[in-house]
Scaffold this motif. Sequence first.
Motif, PDB file in Angstrom:
ATOM      1  N   ALA A 158       0.823  -1.212   0.000  1.00  0.00           N
ATOM      2  CA  ALA A 158       0.000   0.000   0.000  1.00  0.00           C
ATOM      3  C   ALA A 158       0.856   1.260   0.000  1.00  0.00           C
ATOM      4  CB  ALA A 158      -0.931  -0.004   1.210  1.00  0.00           C
ATOM      5  N   SER A 159       1.933   1.267   0.787  1.00  0.00           N
ATOM      6  CA  SER A 159       2.771   2.469   0.855  1.00  0.00           C
ATOM      7  C   SER A 159       3.483   2.726  -0.467  1.00  0.00           C
ATOM      8  CB  SER A 159       3.797   2.334   1.983  1.00  0.00           C
ATOM      9  OG  SER A 159       4.625   1.206   1.772  1.00  0.00           O
ATOM     10  N   ILE A 160       3.915   1.651  -1.136  1.00  0.00           N
ATOM     11  CA  ILE A 160       4.580   1.810  -2.432  1.00  0.00           C
ATOM     12  C   ILE A 160       3.592   2.320  -3.474  1.00  0.00           C
ATOM     13  CG2 ILE A 160       5.880   0.651  -4.248  1.00  0.00           C
ATOM     14  CD1 ILE A 160       7.394   0.865  -1.653  1.00  0.00           C
ATOM     15  N   LEU A 161       2.384   1.761  -3.471  1.00  0.00           N
ATOM     16  CA  LEU A 161       1.371   2.209  -4.427  1.00  0.00           C
ATOM     17  C   LEU A 161       0.998   3.670  -4.188  1.00  0.00           C
ATOM     18  CD1 LEU A 161      -0.949  -0.947  -4.420  1.00  0.00           C
ATOM     19  CD2 LEU A 161       0.565  -0.211  -6.265  1.00  0.00           C
ATOM     20  N   LEU A 162       0.906   4.067  -2.928  1.00  0.00           N
ATOM     21  CA  LEU A 162       0.611   5.461  -2.624  1.00  0.00           C
ATOM     22  C   LEU A 162       1.744   6.367  -3.086  1.00  0.00           C
ATOM     23  CD1 LEU A 162      -1.191   7.594  -1.340  1.00  0.00           C
ATOM     24  CD2 LEU A 162      -0.066   7.131   0.852  1.00  0.00           C
ATOM     25  N   GLY A 163       2.984   5.892  -2.925  1.00  0.00           N
ATOM     26  CA  GLY A 163       4.116   6.678  -3.413  1.00  0.00           C
ATOM     27  C   GLY A 163       4.060   6.885  -4.916  1.00  0.00           C
ATOM     28  N   ILE A 164       3.647   5.838  -5.654  1.00  0.00           N
ATOM     29  CA  ILE A 164       3.553   5.943  -7.110  1.00  0.00           C
ATOM     30  C   ILE A 164       2.466   6.940  -7.504  1.00  0.00           C
ATOM     31  CG2 ILE A 164       2.963   4.689  -9.220  1.00  0.00           C
ATOM     32  CD1 ILE A 164       4.193   2.187  -7.927  1.00  0.00           C
ATOM     33  N   THR A 165       1.250   6.759  -6.956  1.00  0.00           N
ATOM     34  CA  THR A 165       0.148   7.626  -7.349  1.00  0.00           C
ATOM     35  C   THR A 165       0.343   9.052  -6.846  1.00  0.00           C
ATOM     36  OG1 THR A 165      -1.194   7.064  -5.400  1.00  0.00           O
ATOM     37  CG2 THR A 165      -1.413   5.656  -7.341  1.00  0.00           C
ATOM     38  N   ASN A 166       0.967   9.202  -5.669  1.00  0.00           N
ATOM     39  CA  ASN A 166       1.186  10.538  -5.132  1.00  0.00           C
ATOM     40  C   ASN A 166       2.250  11.293  -5.924  1.00  0.00           C
ATOM     41  OD1 ASN A 166       0.257  12.390  -3.252  1.00  0.00           O
ATOM     42  ND2 ASN A 166       1.910  11.972  -1.826  1.00  0.00           N
ATOM     43  N   THR A 167       3.214  10.565  -6.470  1.00  0.00           N
ATOM     44  CA  THR A 167       4.214  11.207  -7.326  1.00  0.00           C
ATOM     45  C   THR A 167       3.556  11.753  -8.585  1.00  0.00           C
ATOM     46  OG1 THR A 167       5.976   9.756  -6.509  1.00  0.00           O
ATOM     47  CG2 THR A 167       6.346  10.862  -8.621  1.00  0.00           C
ATOM     48  N   VAL A 168       2.720  10.932  -9.231  1.00  0.00           N
ATOM     49  CA  VAL A 168       1.989  11.395 -10.417  1.00  0.00           C
ATOM     50  C   VAL A 168       1.000  12.492 -10.030  1.00  0.00           C
ATOM     51  CG1 VAL A 168       0.469  10.692 -12.302  1.00  0.00           C
ATOM     52  CG2 VAL A 168       2.269   9.155 -11.515  1.00  0.00           C
ATOM     53  N   GLY A 169       0.416  12.368  -8.831  1.00  0.00           N
ATOM     54  CA  GLY A 169      -0.531  13.367  -8.378  1.00  0.00           C
ATOM     55  C   GLY A 169       0.089  14.720  -8.110  1.00  0.00           C
ATOM     56  N   ALA A 170       1.399  14.772  -7.927  1.00  0.00           N
ATOM     57  CA  ALA A 170       2.072  16.060  -7.716  1.00  0.00           C
ATOM     58  C   ALA A 170       2.349  16.789  -9.028  1.00  0.00           C
ATOM     59  CB  ALA A 170       3.387  15.851  -6.959  1.00  0.00           C
ATOM     60  N   VAL A 171       2.264  16.071 -10.156  1.00  0.00           N
ATOM     61  CA  VAL A 171       2.548  16.684 -11.459  1.00  0.00           C
ATOM     62  C   VAL A 171       1.599  17.837 -11.771  1.00  0.00           C
ATOM     63  CG1 VAL A 171       2.644  16.232 -13.946  1.00  0.00           C
ATOM     64  CG2 VAL A 171       3.619  14.581 -12.329  1.00  0.00           C
ATOM     65  N   PRO A 172       0.283  17.737 -11.484  1.00  0.00           N
ATOM     66  CA  PRO A 172      -0.590  18.896 -11.738  1.00  0.00           C
ATOM     67  C   PRO A 172      -0.165  20.147 -10.986  1.00  0.00           C
ATOM     68  CG  PRO A 172      -1.907  16.932 -11.405  1.00  0.00           C
ATOM     69  CD  PRO A 172      -0.505  16.561 -11.071  1.00  0.00           C
TER      70      PRO A 172
END
Length: 526
Positions: free
Chosen positions: A459-473
């Motif tokens: 879960a923490s790794i998946l959150l890191g992936i989506t949160n990284t992409v989520g910071a792009v906006p």
Amino acid sequence: MARLTLRPDNHFFSSPVEAYKQPLHSVTTTTTRFFPHHHYRNPLKSRVKCSARGTERLRESKKLPKTPIEEESPPQLPDSGSDLEVLSTETGSGQNWPPWKNVPERYKLIGATSLAFVICNMDKVNLSIAIIPMSHQFGWSSSVAGLVQSSFFWGYALSQLPGGWLSKIFGGRRVLEIGVFTWSFATALVPVLAGFMPGLIFSRILVGIGEGVSPSAATDLIARTIPVGERSRAVGFVFGGLSLGSVLGLLLAPPIIQSFNWESVFYLFGLLGVGWFIGFQFLNAEEVSYRGDGTTTTSHKPEKATREELGNSLKEIPWKSFFQSSAVWAMIYTHFCGSWGHYTCLSWLPTYFSEALDLNLRDAAWVSILPPLASIFVTSLASQFADYLISNGVATTTVRKICQTIAFLAPAVCMTLSSVDIGLPPWEIAGILTAGLALSSFALSGLYCSHQDISPEYASILLGITNTVGAVPGIIGVALTGFLLDSTHSWTMSLFAPSIFFYLTGTVVWLAFASSEPQTFTKDDS
């Protein structure tokens, strides 16, 4: 069976009240709860299990003498079962000052971490208020103002995964304090570098890096210092500091700027972080690692073997398997869409209220406070609503889709109403936007629960992936909004239309591909 003698000054029973009521020779003692260790001369640091029945059998066979604990009267116990109470006969009333002296160290750490997150969002939102007088002073266009505000997210996006890795190696406490000092020092540098654009952008990148490593650091610190039974409350208390920080930042920045100047808000907020860093050094540096069996171990820094194990574990992460899952891609795109609306509104709403609705700086900031305040209330309702549906047999995937759909369609509808010229007064437009952005908090019971649903292990790794992409906006969207505003001179085309587009497409993707069914991610060695 080994011979064991229990002394009355050890004072450790599984339940002090029950131990007092029952004959002491029939008590089964287990170190599951301690009174604060500094109240006793010889604190016991290992787990002991003693069966009184077994002791009696051994005494009958070997004619053991009675232990002192059977011959003496029961020790004086506190009236309450609270761990924070102390024995007045040993400490005296004069030793209970200051009031937080007897608070367990783990609670002090959690309180300090929550305060760090309050300061974190104060430093994140202060530029959205100060950018208005700064643009007037330096003659910045909306494009330049958007570039300055988006530079924060460059550092924030790049530091997500490294922050988690460093926290595992050096400990979350160390990474957190360095992160707080970094973003606070960089915040205080903004007035010094404001006239030099490369330096200003660099300072904001540093702020983003310092704040980007903090969520992972706080998560690691909680795991090291808080037992499982207290961990949910600790997480809510720590990350709840973000909403409070947004409110305080938007509330305090305008009067400070109007009473002094825009430079003062950066100096003051930066000084708060440096003061936090200094005070944090006085907290006990010892960290307690809680294991699944209830035992504890203490350490001041991770072992070398832990670093080696971390390196091996990183190699075993099934990255390829993650990106072969349609549910993971749905989470990635949905996180991107939600962040677009959130970050662009966070950065540009004060300016929109000031310029489009003709509110002064103080009123614009007051109105900007309403969405995070309302979000606190909506978050509580959304979590109860989701748990109620699940407890009544509704499929978890269905619940997550319902919550995320509300989180996207509500702000899309409200932004549409705000962007259409139907003669609404400014305060009604502000109320509509507040309602839409507050309802977007349903995402905490939708997208943000899906990581744990499909894979608790990763879960923490998946959150890191989506949160990284989520910071792009934050990088693209905030800057693009300023560019479109200069080009079109329309808040509808620059701020609202892109957000509405991503909210609608994100809803379609989420309904089509999202899933909360547990998935098995395996590494393909071939």
